[in-house]
Design a protein around this motif. Structure first.
Motif, short mmCIF file in Angstrom:
data_model
loop_
_atom_site.label_atom_id
_atom_site.label_comp_id
_atom_site.label_asym_id
_atom_site.label_seq_id
_atom_site.Cartn_x
_atom_site.Cartn_y
_atom_site.Cartn_z
N ASP A 19 -5.55 -1.97 -25.80
CA ASP A 19 -4.93 -0.92 -26.62
C ASP A 19 -3.99 -0.05 -25.77
O ASP A 19 -4.16 0.04 -24.56
CB ASP A 19 -6.05 -0.05 -27.21
N ASP A 20 -3.03 0.57 -26.44
CA ASP A 20 -2.12 1.52 -25.79
C ASP A 20 -1.37 0.90 -24.63
O ASP A 20 -1.10 1.57 -23.62
CB ASP A 20 -2.88 2.77 -25.29
N GLU B 205 2.36 -0.85 -32.44
CA GLU B 205 1.77 0.33 -33.08
C GLU B 205 2.83 1.35 -33.45
O GLU B 205 3.84 1.47 -32.76
CB GLU B 205 0.84 1.05 -32.10
#
Ligand code: C2E
Ligand code: CA
Ligand code: CA
Ligand code: CA
Length: 279
Positions: free
Chosen positions: A179-180, A236
């Motif tokens: 993630d990220d 995202e």
């Protein structure tokens, strides 16, 4: 106290005393929230940009506070992490996710995946393998429908131990997402080493597309490399048609963002499935 920094004076700082007080107040309220069912999951779809259908959802925790109304994750996850409450909250999230996956299976949407966020506190606990394994068994979930999102920063803490832990989780059959991506200091070579299944490109990059040339170059290189390693790429924070058009031209990606949908309560999932269809 001005500029207490990391010094010992911090012990006497009224600001810190105030903070500790504040933390205790929130900790208490969060305990009540967990016990009384004020926490719930919101679901945000991930859209395959080629086919424009839903591949799955990410579950994001929310707090329906009796006085303050809806509180977002960013406002209470840090409190949960520093008080250890993230562990029972994480268990709640995991169980709710498995319940939702089993519901989808019964509704004929067995191909949908569900991603949940795993805090590093939770990741490092000895019993994460047991809790995930038990949840999959209790709800008879095909393991590869569940994806665990771990932030890039959390993974960089102890790279060797991290890959061991990830392999152990992968032996259960669940998918792992990084993630990220792009916010920490990992190099692309870690992608291979950690054997992640999905790369989530952080929204700070996506929001600079297509106007910032150097970001575009970087993002297209990241997508190209990740795809050639066989990873699923999720971008995202997609908010505009322009971003989507550019991303779709770069490679095969899934998009998650306000353009398609905000995170919605479980009751609104059916509407989204009707609107986009399941891939
Ligand atoms: P994250 O995992 O990076 O989640 C994505 C965040 O971006 C979510 O915020 C989501 O609502 C928001 N977002 C989605 N699309 C867009 C968009 O198009 N534009 C913008 N500006 N934002 C968008 P949220 O739900 O407030 O969550 C914040 C963070 O809190 C998450 O970041 C995650 O790190 C953490 N979090 C959320 N739920 C959980 C949970 O159940 N467990 C744990 N440990 N952490 C959680
Ligand atoms: Ca996430
Ligand atoms: Ca993220
Ligand atoms: Ca984040």
């Amino acid at each position: 106290a001005k500029d207490a920094g990391k010094g010992c004076y911090a012990f006497y700082s009224p600001a810190l005393a105030h903070r500790a007080d504040h933390l205790m107040k929130w900790e208490q309220q969060l305990r009540v929230a967990l016990a009384e069912g004020q926490l719930f999951l919101a679901y945000q779809p991930k859209i395959d940009l080629n086919q424009r259908c839903i591949t799955g959802f990410e579950a994001l925790v929310r707090w329906d506070h009796p006085q303050r109304g809806l509180i977002g994750a960013a406002d209470f996850i840090p409190v949960a992490e520093s008080t250890g409450l993230i562990v029972p909250i994480g268990d709640f999230v995991l169980e709710s996710a498995c319940r939702q996956l089993s519901l989808w299976q019964r509704q004929g949407h067995g191909s949908l995946t569900l991603a949940i966020n795993i805090s590093s506190v939770q990741f490092w606990r000895g019993d994460i393998l047991d809790t995930v394994g038990r949840c999959l068994r209790d709800f008879s979930i095909p393991p590869f429908r569940l994806e665990l999102e771990i932030t890039e920063t959390a993974m960089m803490e102890y790279p060797d131990l991290v890959s061991e832990k990830i392999f152990a989780l992968k032996r259960l059959g669940v998918r792992i997402a990084l993630d990220d991506f792009g916010t920490g200091y990992s190099s692309l070579s870690y992608l291979n080493r950690f054997a992640v299944d999905t790369l989530k490109v952080d929204k700070s990059f996506i929001q600079a597309i297509p106007h910032d040339r150097s970001v575009c170059v970087m993002v297209s290189a990241i997508i190209g490399l990740a795809r050639s390693l066989g990873l699923t790429v999720v971008v995202e924070g997609t908010e505009t048609e322009e971003q989507i058009a550019w991303l779709a031209s770069v490679g095969r990606v899934e998009a998650q963002g306000y353009l398609f949908s905000r995170p919605v309560p479980a009751s609104e999932i059916a509407g989204l499935i009707e609107r986009f269809g399941v891939c």
